[in-house]
Enzyme design. Structure first.
Site, short mmCIF file in Angstrom:
data_model
loop_
_atom_site.label_atom_id
_atom_site.label_comp_id
_atom_site.label_asym_id
_atom_site.label_seq_id
_atom_site.Cartn_x
_atom_site.Cartn_y
_atom_site.Cartn_z
CD GLN A 104 48.71 -76.15 30.61
OE1 GLN A 104 49.27 -74.24 30.66
NE2 GLN A 104 50.09 -76.35 31.17
CG ASP A 105 43.68 -81.12 28.97
OD1 ASP A 105 43.15 -79.97 29.80
OD2 ASP A 105 42.86 -82.25 27.66
CG ASN A 106 49.07 -79.26 32.83
OD1 ASN A 106 49.86 -79.18 31.70
ND2 ASN A 106 48.85 -79.06 33.17
NE ARG A 137 56.38 -86.37 38.38
CZ ARG A 137 56.97 -86.17 37.13
NH1 ARG A 137 57.65 -85.18 36.61
NH2 ARG A 137 58.30 -87.39 36.28
CG ASP A 182 58.26 -81.28 44.10
OD1 ASP A 182 57.68 -79.84 44.07
OD2 ASP A 182 58.38 -82.33 43.31
NE ARG A 214 31.58 -103.53 20.67
CZ ARG A 214 31.10 -102.05 19.74
NH1 ARG A 214 31.28 -101.94 18.59
NH2 ARG A 214 30.06 -102.30 21.00
CE LYS A 252 47.80 -78.73 39.68
NZ LYS A 252 48.73 -79.33 40.74
CG HIS A 260 53.96 -79.22 42.96
ND1 HIS A 260 54.42 -80.42 41.49
CD2 HIS A 260 55.12 -79.07 43.39
CE1 HIS A 260 55.26 -80.82 41.42
NE2 HIS A 260 55.70 -80.23 42.41
CD GLU A 263 29.24 -88.37 28.71
OE1 GLU A 263 28.73 -88.08 27.54
OE2 GLU A 263 28.63 -88.26 29.69
CE1 TYR A 274 48.61 -80.55 36.44
CE2 TYR A 274 49.02 -83.30 35.69
CZ TYR A 274 49.54 -82.07 36.41
OH TYR A 274 51.31 -81.71 36.16
#
Length: 188
Positions: free
Chosen positions: A46-48, A59, A170, A23, A72, A62, A28, A132
């Protein structure tokens, strides 16, 4: 779920186990008690998610300064990325050094990047999606960066990395030598 401390102190590669059958699979991808045992106590707030339509999109690099420094937990949901962390802890023996991992849904790896590191990536495939979790909220006033192509850091980016994909911000990030000391080692 396996945790592997990496060469730069604080960085951890996490390999969630997959249970597969005809399937598909179950995995996890985060478990607070195991994470705390292996990495330490952190609270994700926070989730991004980032979709990158072109291969070669760069990118970063940062980070956020105190008091909104962020750890992160990074994973790739589609495509693949060359994920990079640079040690910005001024008293660290590995200050200015970088480490990279290839993250993809196929290898199911994640990278824990604690506060005190800059983070960036290059997509290796079109339509790569990065997810992240972070340990503090986004704060535009504390949003900082360092040049992705700083010769003092000398990241060996993949050949697909395309400077034309950089954001305006950037393109003008300072070099490591021009950054003020944001992260004393004893704060982390």
């Amino acid at each position: 779920m396996e945790f592997h401390a990496l060469e730069l102190p604080g960085l951890v590669e996490i390999s969630p186990r997959r249970i597969e059958d005809e399937r598909g699979y179950f995995s996890e991808t985060f478990r607070s008690d195991r994470f705390t045992d292996q990495v330490g106590s952190v609270a994700f707030v926070q989730d991004n998610e980032s979709l990158n339509v072109r291969a070669g999109t760069v990118r970063g690099l940062h980070f956020q300064s105190a008091p909104f420094s962020q750890g992160k937990l990074v994973r790739c949901l589609a495509g693949s990325i060359f994920d990079v962390a640079v040690d910005l802890r001024v008293d660290s023996p590995s200050f200015g050094r970088w480490l990279s991992l290839i993250l993809s849904p196929e290898n199911n790896k994640q990278l824990w990047v604690p506060a005190g590191f800059a983070h960036g990536f290059c997509t290796l495939e079109a339509n790569s999606i990065l997810s992240y979790r972070v340990t503090d909220y986004y704060s535009p006033e504390h949003d900082r960066g360092v040049a992705w192509d700083d010769p003092d850091i000398a990241i060996d980016w993949p050949s697909v990395a395309d400077a034309d994909t950089l954001s305006d911000r950037d393109r003008t990030q300072p070099r490591l030598a021009d950054l003020p000391p944001h992260f004393p080692m004893d704060d982390h």
